[in-house]
Design an enzyme around this catalytic site. Structure first.
Site, PDB file in Angstrom:
ATOM      1  N   VAL A  43       0.834  -1.360   0.125  1.00 18.18           N
ATOM      2  CA  VAL A  43       0.012   0.062  -0.114  1.00 18.18           C
ATOM      3  C   VAL A  43       0.875   1.388   0.016  1.00 18.18           C
ATOM      4  O   VAL A  43       0.322   2.319  -0.051  1.00 18.18           O
ATOM      5  CB  VAL A  43      -0.921  -0.015   1.122  1.00 18.18           C
ATOM      6  N   HIS A  59      -4.238  -3.907  -3.080  1.00 21.83           N
ATOM      7  CA  HIS A  59      -4.538  -3.587  -1.721  1.00 21.83           C
ATOM      8  C   HIS A  59      -4.866  -2.297  -1.583  1.00 21.83           C
ATOM      9  O   HIS A  59      -4.961  -1.899  -0.363  1.00 21.83           O
ATOM     10  CB  HIS A  59      -3.675  -4.458  -0.870  1.00 21.83           C
ATOM     11  N   SER A 128       5.819 -13.547  -0.004  1.00 26.02           N
ATOM     12  CA  SER A 128       5.939 -14.679   0.834  1.00 26.02           C
ATOM     13  C   SER A 128       5.189 -15.962  -0.161  1.00 26.02           C
ATOM     14  O   SER A 128       5.241 -17.052   0.256  1.00 26.02           O
ATOM     15  CB  SER A 128       5.207 -14.762   2.120  1.00 26.02           C
TER      16      SER A 128
END
Length: 185
Positions: A43, A59, A128
């Site tokens: 963000v 996001h 990840s």
């Protein structure tokens, strides 16, 4: 409390500088004949600060607020509070940070799906690989015959979807990859 949390986060992020990997994306966009887009879960505005173009924040963005009454999005590094009035619809107290909260739909997904279906090369940098649905992007791109490369400190859980793994700090490995790629074109 939500407003306070994101207003504080803005203060922390406003002066943060992009890293060498962000800058390498800009270099690649400037020196490649290919159309290069960036899909990010972050963000922050580091891609924009680095000069990246065609950035899709799934996001949301910390420097934006959205009116929950009319959908008007404003860009602001100022605090957003329940006292703000939407200049578009005139309603008080309906602004929230333009950040996707749990249970809300991700942003730009029609465009993201289009990009994934038509890309020739899908590069994942520093993730990840476990956050849904972003962790499925590589599989979609691969299904549509894109070459897939992962730049990360270690292989992710979905490493079998990647054709190549470049392990190490993205600020070191990705700029070298871009330099080598540009010299080949």
């Amino acid at each position: 409390y939500v407003h306070d949390f994101y207003n504080e986060m803005k203060k922390e992020l406003i002066d943060v500088k992009p890293n060498k990997a962000h800058l390498a994306i800009t270099e690649l966009q400037k020196n490649s004949p290919a159309d290069i887009s960036v899909i990010t879960q972050n963000v922050d505005t580091l891609h924009e600060k680095a000069g990246n173009e065609n950035v899709y924040h799934i996001h949301g963005q910390i420097n934006q607020a959205v009116c929950m009454n009319c959908g008007n999005v404003i860009a602001t590094w100022d605090d957003v509070t329940t006292e703000d009035i939407c200049q578009n619809c005139g309603v008080l107290g309906m602004f929230k940070p333009n950040i996707v909260f749990f249970g809300e739909s991700l942003l730009c997904m029609n465009k993201v799906d289009e990009l994934l279906r038509k890309c020739d090369l899908f590069i994942s940098i520093g993730t990840s690989g476990v956050v849904f649905p972003a962790n499925t992007f590589v599989r979609t791109a691969k299904y549509h015959h894109a070459e897939t490369i992962e730049f990360n400190l270690k292989s992710t859980a979905n490493n079998y979807d990647f054709d190549k793994h470049i392990i190490g700090k993205a600020g070191e490995t990705f700029p070298q990859y871009v330099k080598d790629l540009i010299s080949c074109e």
